[in-house]
Scaffold this active site. Structure first.
Site, mmCIF file in Angstrom:
data_model
loop_
_atom_site.group_PDB
_atom_site.id
_atom_site.type_symbol
_atom_site.label_atom_id
_atom_site.label_comp_id
_atom_site.label_asym_id
_atom_site.label_seq_id
_atom_site.Cartn_x
_atom_site.Cartn_y
_atom_site.Cartn_z
ATOM 1 N N LYS A 76 2.667 9.302 -7.403
ATOM 2 C CA LYS A 76 2.437 9.641 -5.996
ATOM 3 C C LYS A 76 2.293 11.146 -5.766
ATOM 4 O O LYS A 76 1.832 11.572 -4.715
ATOM 5 C CB LYS A 76 3.538 9.043 -5.134
HETATM 6 C C1 LIG Z 1 4.874 3.452 -5.426
HETATM 7 C C2 LIG Z 1 5.085 3.003 -6.806
HETATM 8 C C3 LIG Z 1 4.462 1.853 -7.293
HETATM 9 C C4 LIG Z 1 3.579 0.994 -6.426
HETATM 10 O O1 LIG Z 1 2.373 1.640 -6.064
HETATM 11 P P1 LIG Z 1 1.508 1.066 -4.859
HETATM 12 O O2 LIG Z 1 0.392 2.027 -4.681
HETATM 13 O O3 LIG Z 1 2.408 1.027 -3.661
HETATM 14 O O4 LIG Z 1 1.065 -0.289 -5.246
HETATM 15 C C5 LIG Z 1 4.664 1.509 -8.618
HETATM 16 N N1 LIG Z 1 5.475 2.231 -9.415
HETATM 17 C C6 LIG Z 1 6.097 3.328 -8.981
HETATM 18 C C7 LIG Z 1 6.989 4.066 -9.905
HETATM 19 C C8 LIG Z 1 5.923 3.756 -7.663
HETATM 20 O O5 LIG Z 1 6.553 4.845 -7.240
#
Ligand SMILES: *Cc1c(COP(=O)(O)O)cnc(C)c1O
Length: 435
Positions: free
Chosen positions: A107
């Site tokens: 993210k």
């Molecule tokens: C947010 C997150 C996900 C899921 O991603 P999405 O885009 O919400 O499907 C998977 N793994 C980790 C470690 C995350 O932080």
């Protein structure tokens, strides 16, 4: 380029409006009105380009009409100050390590890009402060908080479910201070998301304050996630492994996989996709039955994927003209219990020496179960295993250590505001504390 709402009840808007608003007034998600194939010569020579050069080419396809060329280049280059390497785990299975950013999760890419793009648009217009509201099940909060930390003219409110994120995750957003306000909600992640969505729809709040979202629903967070799929392809191509390519994404709110599907629509040669879920298996069940039935979220050891009603399902529907058949042709699904996730972490470590985090473990296991003999699979390692230290250590029965970047957060003092999950409480808090 204009951005339209998936619900089609509000008018299309400019990029700056879509970024500042986050969610459309009709509660739909914004979609770019065009998704064009990148030129063949880009794909022919992609393995000779750097990550930043690849990302800039992709960013231009979306944003060139709306952001000055020099500014866009600066935003992309300043966002991607870390690598996303592809690592081989065993024959036919590779991982795309997305945890080399400041908060050790994928993210970081979207959050850093969005902070810089929002700052660019704000500098061009009025002086009124912007309040970013973000609901987190763990990793969004840390990525957004760190992406925006110290950015002038923007305050960030991070809402997170009390006792449902790890201490390490909490330390990454609840210790920062400055323009970052952590709000500990007595409820679930879905409650946090509902509070944020309700705030955007509240007339009084919106009249008095400028509110925007930094959840994966925001186009400025969501679209840049496409960058690293092109870069992964470049790396696979360099290794001569880019044919019969299967991409598997551990999914919660489905923003990450949707970005991959956008990349595919722009010509990225992927044979098929896999959405790997934990026990929150709404999408998996949809693929089996054709019926989409949101559930309450279930707590699991892969807690960043504990989502009972994935927001980006609306974008996937839109991309595939609401056709169940078309979706099923490109995407298959897997769902794993906590016991299966733990077993995967243990077996993968025994077989390869590689330490998976609980989210990446879902991706790895889905590939192990589904790859055909001629296929090559790539799954996203969406976070560093040390972010889920207790879980991973309990499974492996030994200490895994913490990277210095992560340890630095844990020494700082927690500063969070405690609130109930009632909108009235959140609203009066914002009326008092937002700029
Ligand atoms: C947010 C997150 C996900 C899921 O991603 P999405 O885009 O919400 O499907 C998977 N793994 C980790 C470690 C995350 O932080």
């Amino acid at each position: 380029m204009r951005y339209y709402s998936t619900n089609r009840q509000s008018a299309p808007v400019s990029l700056s409006e879509a970024v500042i608003k986050g969610l459309a007034p009709d509660r739909g998600l914004y979609m770019p009105e065009r998704l064009e194939r990148l030129p063949q010569k880009f794909y022919d020579h992609i393995e000779q380009l750097t990550f930043q050069e690849i990302a800039l080419a992709v960013a231009e396809a979306f944003f060139a009409e709306d952001v000055d060329a020099e500014a866009l280049k600066a935003i992309v280059y300043d966002t991607l100050t870390f690598d996303c390497p592809v690592v081989k785990l065993k024959d036919h299975i590779y991982t795309l390590e997305l945890f080399h950013g400041p908060t050790l999760a994928f993210k970081d890419v979207g959050a850093r890009f969005m902070a810089r793009l929002l700052q660019y648009f704000l500098a061009k217009e009025s002086q009124q402060k912007v309040n970013v509201l973000v609901a987190t099940s763990g990793d969004t909060g840390s990525a957004v908080a760190n992406g925006f930390l110290g950015v002038d003219g923007i305050d960030v409110f991070v809402l997170y479910p009390k006792n449902k994120v790890s201490k390490i995750q909490e330390s990454q957003f609840a210790t920062l201070g400055q323009n970052i306000i952590a709000v500990e909600v007595d409820g679930t992640f879905d409650d946090c998301q509902t509070l944020v969505k309700s705030a955007f729809l509240d007339a009084e709040l919106n009249q008095k304050h400028r509110l925007t979202s930094a959840n994966s629903i925001n186009v400025a967070r969501f679209l840049p996630q496409a960058f690293y799929y092109f870069y992964a392809y470049a790396q696979m191509k360099q290794m001569g492994k880019a044919r019969q390519w299967v991409v598997c994404v551990p999914s919660g709110n489905f923003g990450n996989i949707t970005a991959a599907l956008f990349a595919h629509r722009m010509g990225l040669p992927v044979k098929r996709f896999i959405a790997a879920n934990n026990a929150n298996d709404v999408f998996y069940k949809y693929l089996q039955t054709g019926a989409y039935q949101p559930q309450l979220s279930i707590p699991t050891i892969a807690n960043a994927m504990d989502v009972g009603n994935p927001s980006n399902f609306a974008r996937i529907g839109e991309l595939y003209e609401q056709s169940y058949e078309k979706i099923r042709k490109d995407i298959s699904g897997y769902a794993f219990s906590d016991a299966e996730i733990a077993k995967t972490i243990r077996i993968c470590y025994e077989e390869t020496g590689y330490i998976l985090d609980p989210h990446g473990a879902c991706g790895y296991q889905a590939l192990c179960q589904s790859l055909l003999p001629d296929e090559i699979g790539l799954f996203c390692e969406t976070a560093h295993p040390a972010k889920f230290k207790e879980t991973v250590e309990a499974v492996l029965q030994h200490s895994i250590g913490i990277p210095p970047k992560l340890a630095a957060f844990m020494h700082a003092e927690k500063k969070a505001v405690a609130l109930s999950n009632h909108f009235d409480d959140f609203k009066s808090f914002l009326l008092k504390n937002a700029d």
